[in-house]
Scaffold this motif. Structure first.
Motif, PDB file in Angstrom:
ATOM      1  N   VAL A 196       0.912  -1.204   0.097  1.00  0.00           N
ATOM      2  CA  VAL A 196       0.093   0.144   0.033  1.00  0.00           C
ATOM      3  C   VAL A 196       0.921   1.488  -0.130  1.00  0.00           C
ATOM      4  CG1 VAL A 196      -1.830   1.113   1.322  1.00  0.00           C
ATOM      5  CG2 VAL A 196      -1.669  -1.312   1.137  1.00  0.00           C
ATOM      6  N   ASN A 197       0.875   2.119  -0.960  1.00  0.00           N
ATOM      7  CA  ASN A 197       1.675   3.192  -1.292  1.00  0.00           C
ATOM      8  C   ASN A 197       0.986   4.411  -0.885  1.00  0.00           C
ATOM      9  OD1 ASN A 197       3.758   4.759  -1.710  1.00  0.00           O
ATOM     10  ND2 ASN A 197       3.313   4.785  -4.077  1.00  0.00           N
ATOM     11  N   LEU A 198       0.602   4.612   0.340  1.00  0.00           N
ATOM     12  CA  LEU A 198      -0.064   5.789   0.912  1.00  0.00           C
ATOM     13  C   LEU A 198       0.712   6.452   2.058  1.00  0.00           C
ATOM     14  CD1 LEU A 198      -3.730   4.305   0.969  1.00  0.00           C
ATOM     15  CD2 LEU A 198      -2.512   5.800  -0.903  1.00  0.00           C
ATOM     16  N   PRO A 199       1.738   7.401   1.686  1.00  0.00           N
ATOM     17  CA  PRO A 199       2.719   7.927   2.591  1.00  0.00           C
ATOM     18  C   PRO A 199       1.990   8.640   3.765  1.00  0.00           C
ATOM     19  CG  PRO A 199       2.992   9.047   0.430  1.00  0.00           C
ATOM     20  CD  PRO A 199       2.035   7.926   0.451  1.00  0.00           C
ATOM     21  N   TYR A 200       0.821   9.440   3.378  1.00  0.00           N
ATOM     22  CA  TYR A 200       0.478  10.090   4.458  1.00  0.00           C
ATOM     23  C   TYR A 200      -0.888   9.490   5.232  1.00  0.00           C
ATOM     24  CZ  TYR A 200       2.877  13.463   1.721  1.00  0.00           C
ATOM     25  OH  TYR A 200       3.896  14.102   0.982  1.00  0.00           O
ATOM     26  N   LEU A 201      -1.157   8.413   5.167  1.00  0.00           N
ATOM     27  CA  LEU A 201      -2.194   7.563   5.715  1.00  0.00           C
ATOM     28  C   LEU A 201      -2.050   7.636   7.238  1.00  0.00           C
ATOM     29  CD1 LEU A 201      -4.962   6.124   4.350  1.00  0.00           C
ATOM     30  CD2 LEU A 201      -3.712   4.144   4.826  1.00  0.00           C
ATOM     31  N   GLU A 202      -3.272   8.032   7.930  1.00  0.00           N
ATOM     32  CA  GLU A 202      -3.254   7.895   9.379  1.00  0.00           C
ATOM     33  C   GLU A 202      -3.872   6.776   9.705  1.00  0.00           C
ATOM     34  OE1 GLU A 202      -4.007  11.737  10.457  1.00  0.00           O
ATOM     35  OE2 GLU A 202      -2.124  12.569   9.741  1.00  0.00           O
ATOM     36  N   GLN A 203      -5.202   6.476   9.238  1.00  0.00           N
ATOM     37  CA  GLN A 203      -6.077   5.487   9.695  1.00  0.00           C
ATOM     38  C   GLN A 203      -6.722   4.583   8.455  1.00  0.00           C
ATOM     39  OE1 GLN A 203      -9.405   7.125  11.668  1.00  0.00           O
ATOM     40  NE2 GLN A 203      -8.332   8.703  12.468  1.00  0.00           N
ATOM     41  N   LEU A 204      -6.654   3.323   9.059  1.00  0.00           N
ATOM     42  CA  LEU A 204      -6.994   2.199   7.767  1.00  0.00           C
ATOM     43  C   LEU A 204      -7.833   1.438   8.410  1.00  0.00           C
ATOM     44  CD1 LEU A 204      -6.692   0.691   5.134  1.00  0.00           C
ATOM     45  CD2 LEU A 204      -4.648  -0.253   6.001  1.00  0.00           C
ATOM     46  N   ASP A 205      -9.052   1.047   7.918  1.00  0.00           N
ATOM     47  CA  ASP A 205     -10.034   0.253   8.560  1.00  0.00           C
ATOM     48  C   ASP A 205     -10.162  -0.690   7.546  1.00  0.00           C
ATOM     49  OD1 ASP A 205     -12.235  -1.145   9.414  1.00  0.00           O
ATOM     50  OD2 ASP A 205     -13.535   0.569   9.698  1.00  0.00           O
ATOM     51  N   PHE A 206      -9.683  -2.395   7.990  1.00  0.00           N
ATOM     52  CA  PHE A 206      -9.699  -3.295   7.099  1.00  0.00           C
ATOM     53  C   PHE A 206     -10.615  -4.303   7.781  1.00  0.00           C
ATOM     54  CE2 PHE A 206      -7.906  -6.115   3.581  1.00  0.00           C
ATOM     55  CZ  PHE A 206      -7.230  -4.901   2.904  1.00  0.00           C
ATOM     56  N   SER A 207     -11.716  -3.998   8.536  1.00  0.00           N
ATOM     57  CA  SER A 207     -12.320  -5.158   9.422  1.00  0.00           C
ATOM     58  C   SER A 207     -13.355  -5.641   8.388  1.00  0.00           C
ATOM     59  CB  SER A 207     -13.019  -4.244  10.471  1.00  0.00           C
ATOM     60  OG  SER A 207     -13.919  -3.317   9.918  1.00  0.00           O
ATOM     61  N   SER A 208     -13.906  -6.987   8.752  1.00  0.00           N
ATOM     62  CA  SER A 208     -14.992  -7.645   8.124  1.00  0.00           C
ATOM     63  C   SER A 208     -14.393  -7.716   6.859  1.00  0.00           C
ATOM     64  CB  SER A 208     -16.120  -6.783   8.245  1.00  0.00           C
ATOM     65  OG  SER A 208     -16.592  -6.581   9.604  1.00  0.00           O
ATOM     66  N   ASN A 209     -13.427  -8.413   6.679  1.00  0.00           N
ATOM     67  CA  ASN A 209     -12.899  -8.838   5.179  1.00  0.00           C
ATOM     68  C   ASN A 209     -12.692 -10.401   5.437  1.00  0.00           C
ATOM     69  OD1 ASN A 209     -12.447  -6.824   2.615  1.00  0.00           O
ATOM     70  ND2 ASN A 209     -11.997  -5.722   4.719  1.00  0.00           N
ATOM     71  N   GLN A 210     -11.921 -10.693   4.375  1.00  0.00           N
ATOM     72  CA  GLN A 210     -11.590 -12.244   4.640  1.00  0.00           C
ATOM     73  C   GLN A 210      -9.867 -12.363   4.437  1.00  0.00           C
ATOM     74  OE1 GLN A 210     -13.528 -14.293   1.190  1.00  0.00           O
ATOM     75  NE2 GLN A 210     -15.470 -13.890   2.069  1.00  0.00           N
ATOM     76  N   LEU A 211      -9.279 -11.389   5.085  1.00  0.00           N
ATOM     77  CA  LEU A 211      -7.881 -11.258   5.036  1.00  0.00           C
ATOM     78  C   LEU A 211      -7.189 -12.311   5.783  1.00  0.00           C
ATOM     79  CD1 LEU A 211      -5.653  -9.324   4.016  1.00  0.00           C
ATOM     80  CD2 LEU A 211      -5.773  -8.287   6.405  1.00  0.00           C
ATOM     81  N   GLU A 212      -6.326 -12.965   5.163  1.00  0.00           N
ATOM     82  CA  GLU A 212      -5.658 -14.054   5.488  1.00  0.00           C
ATOM     83  C   GLU A 212      -4.025 -14.137   5.226  1.00  0.00           C
ATOM     84  OE1 GLU A 212      -7.532 -17.454   3.891  1.00  0.00           O
ATOM     85  OE2 GLU A 212      -6.379 -17.124   1.785  1.00  0.00           O
TER      86      GLU A 212
END
Length: 653
Positions: A64-80
């Motif tokens: 993920v190339n987002l150098p200014y990102l402060e908050q990331l919500d990745f909830s309720s996926n199927q991330l493994e």
């Protein structure tokens, strides 16, 4: 060296450019929530500071190339799977939500992927079916972490090294796991920890509470049988303690020096012992066994010595097993303002206080700060006058679903009821003695009579007498409170208009007379500034138009469903409708015409359509009456004229 300096200057310039120029013009946050995504969207704006990718179907997280990102919500996926370098460029990321995924797989690769985020302050890895070892891996290199959420995982044992790389934690939530044991030192090393939630686990005992900096502690819905703190001179910061929904048999022994304000003990089995004295002695025996290791040389009352110093404001003891009120223990709480003692088994609130050692008389204890008392659903019949005397500042008492009777002298009772009142006099309650009382609920107490001076010398603001279906009210039952009452509930009394008399109440703003057999509003309502009125489920066919006009000056809300209202006699309804008064149950209300029942909302849209026949009938009837009157008048006139004529002829002859 020059190259490094030039590179640093270039980096600073680019950062300044984005923060002072284009960053202010670009989007600060973006949501891709519920978009059925199976991968991260390409070409995201590099200036983003907040990104929501929750509720999708993404299984792999790559770079993920987002150098200014402060908050990331990745909830309720199927991330493994989190690639090792996936988050490396998120240099300023502070808040990461990975809850409700499948992070219990690929532990080594995922943990390495998370280790690259060095400045993370908030991490949520709840509901990933993580065990003890998995959590240890995910918490590596998290020295900056301040908030951690691990709800709904599979943790069974908290070890002393679990948080060794996260010593700056201020808030930890580990509810809904399988924790049955906690090693010593697990939380003690976290010097900044203020909030700890361990609800919904399998903890059985708290043998020696040592978390001095924790302000909020939630241990509800475990299987805790006792909570003990060894006596020491340390100041504890604890302000809120939730021990509800456990198996406590005793009051907790808390830190001697604390700042506790709110204590929740509802839904336990406290009070199951036969008396307060036995409960206190058993608690102290337990303390000696757990802390003193059976050293009984110190005969101190540890429970009372700690409770005497607590600055407690509210305690919830509802849904326990008390058969008697713990008078002495609770009276030690000199700052207590709210006490919930509902849903226990106290039928007689007697003055069961030990005598002074040098006196033959019982002591008079007090609750000097208590303002709110909830005794609902105890089966109460008797309340000792000495207990009422102890409530020097009480403002609200809830006695709903008990069996108490308000007092009145026998001399003021009707002769037909005096014998009945005599039988009640030994157990009735003189509420007038509570000078500070403002709010009282006596709902569903099977009250037999509301005597004239039941509230003498009181200044009640609200009174609930609902569901006392056999209660007899006197004309002067309201005499002592008619000038102060602002809210009155007398629903489900099964009364008619002849059995209900309300005097002029100049401050009354809320009146509930629903579920009775009334067919007319009490006439004295026109001197009350009513804001809310409920007349639901009565026998009203119509309402007094002039009274409704008077009430509409103050009325905000009115409920009137469940009555047999007549459509074509509804000037009052038009007045209500035109005044803008809210009628929340109007959709449930119908009115009756000559041949049908229709929703009032439908009637108001075209009243002439439903009442024209009724109006025509009135007009035809009026026409028939006029014609009949004219016919009779002409007939009488003709008969009178003929008779006069005949008399004149006879006179001439």
């Amino acid at each position: 060296m020059a190259k490094h300096m030039f590179a640093n200057l270039l980096l600073l310039w680019s950062l300044g450019f984005y923060t002072t120029g284009k960053m202010d013009d670009g989007p600060k946050e973006q949501s891709w929530r519920n978009k059925n995504l199976d991968s991260i969207p390409p070409d995201l704006d590099v200036r983003l500071r907040s990104l929501d990718l929750s509720n999708n179907f993404i299984r792999r997280l790559h770079k993920v190339n987002l150098p200014y990102l402060e908050q990331l919500d990745f909830s309720s996926n199927q991330l493994e799977l989190i690639s090792e370098g996936a988050l490396r460029d998120l240099a300023v990321l502070e808040k990461l939500n990975l809850s409700m995924n499948a992070l219990n797989t690929n532990l080594d690769r995922n943990s390495k992927g998370l280790q690259s985020i060095g400045g993370l302050k908030t991490l949520d890895i709840s509901w990933n079916n993580l065990g003890n070892e998995a959590v240890k891996l995910y918490l590596r290199n998290k020295s900056s972490l301040e908030q951690l959420k691990m709800s709904g995982n599979s943790l069974t044992w908290l070890t002393h090294d679990l948080f060794k790389e996260s010593e700056n934690l201020r808030s930890i939530t580990i509810d809904a796991n399988l924790i049955s044991a906690i090693d010593k030192g697990t939380f003690e090393a976290l010097g900044k920890l203020e909030k700890l939630n361990l609800a919904k686990n399998n903890l059985a005992h708290i043998c020696d509470f040592k978390l001095k900096r924790v302000q909020y502690l939630n241990l509800s819905r475990n299987s805790i049988e006792f909570f003990v703190t060894a006596e020491n001179n340390h100041m504890y910061s604890l302000e809120i303690l939730d021990l509800s929904h456990n198996k406590l048999l005793y009051f907790p022994i808390l830190p001697k020096r604390n700042q506790l304000k709110f204590l929740y003990l509802q839904h336990n089995i406290v009070g199951a012992l036969t008396s307060e004295a036995s409960m206190v002695s058993e608690t102290n025996v337990l303390y000696n066994e757990v802390v003193r290791m059976n050293d009984v040389r110190i005969g101190k009352n540890n429970l009372h010595s700690t409770w005497r110093l607590m600055p407690l404001l509210h305690i919830d003891l509802s849904h326990n097993h008390f058969t008697s009120f713990p008078m002495e223990t609770l009276s030690l709480l000199s700052t207590l303002e709210g006490l919930d003692f509902s849903f226990n088994c106290v039928q007689k609130l007697t003055w069961n206080v030990r005598q002074e050692s040098a006196s033959k008389y019982d002591r008079q204890l007090y609750f000097p700060s208590l303002r709110y008392l909830n005794m609902q659903s105890n089966g109460l019949v008797t309340i000792s006058p000495r207990f009422l005397k102890a409530l020097t500042q009480v403002e609200t008492i809830n006695l709903r679903d008990n069996a108490v009777q308000p007092c009145a002298p026998v001399a003021q009772m009707p002769s037909s009821l005096s014998s009945q009142q005599l039988n009640l006099s030994s157990s009735c309650i003189a509420f007038g003695k509570l000078k500070t009382l403002k709010h009282l609920s006596l709902e569903n107490n099977d009250i037999k009579i509301l005597p004239a001076n039941a509230f003498r010398e009181s200044s009640l603001v609200s009174l609930n007498l609902a569901r006392n279906s056999h209660m007899v009210m006197r004309v002067d039952s309201w005499e002592d409170i008619k000038e102060t009452l602002q809210s009155l509930t007398i629903s489900e009394l099964n009364v008619t208009n002849s059995e209900l008399f309300l005097p002029c109440m100049p401050l009354l703003m809320h009146l509930n007379i629903s579920n009775n057999r009334l067919n007319a509003l009490p006439p004295n309502l026109n001197c009350s500034p009513l804001r809310e009125l409920s007349i639901r489920n009565n026998a009203f066919m119509s309402l007094n138009y002039s009274l409704i006009l008077a009430l509409s000056a103050h009325l905000h809300v009115m409920y009137f469903s469940g009555n047999d209202l007549t459509c074509c006699d509804s000037n009052w309804l038009s007045a209500l409708n035109n005044s803008g008064i809210k009628m929340p149950d109007i959709a449930l209300t119908k009115c009756v015409t000559d041949d049908s029942s229709i929703p009032i909302e439908e009637y108001l849209k075209g009243s002439s359509l439903y009442c024209s026949r009724h109006i025509k009938g009135i007009h035809l009837g009026q026409t028939f009456i006029v014609i009949l009157f004219v016919t009779v008048f002409i007939t009488v006139f003709m008969m009178f004229a003929r008779k006069t004529c005949c008399l004149k002829k006879s006179f001439l002859v």
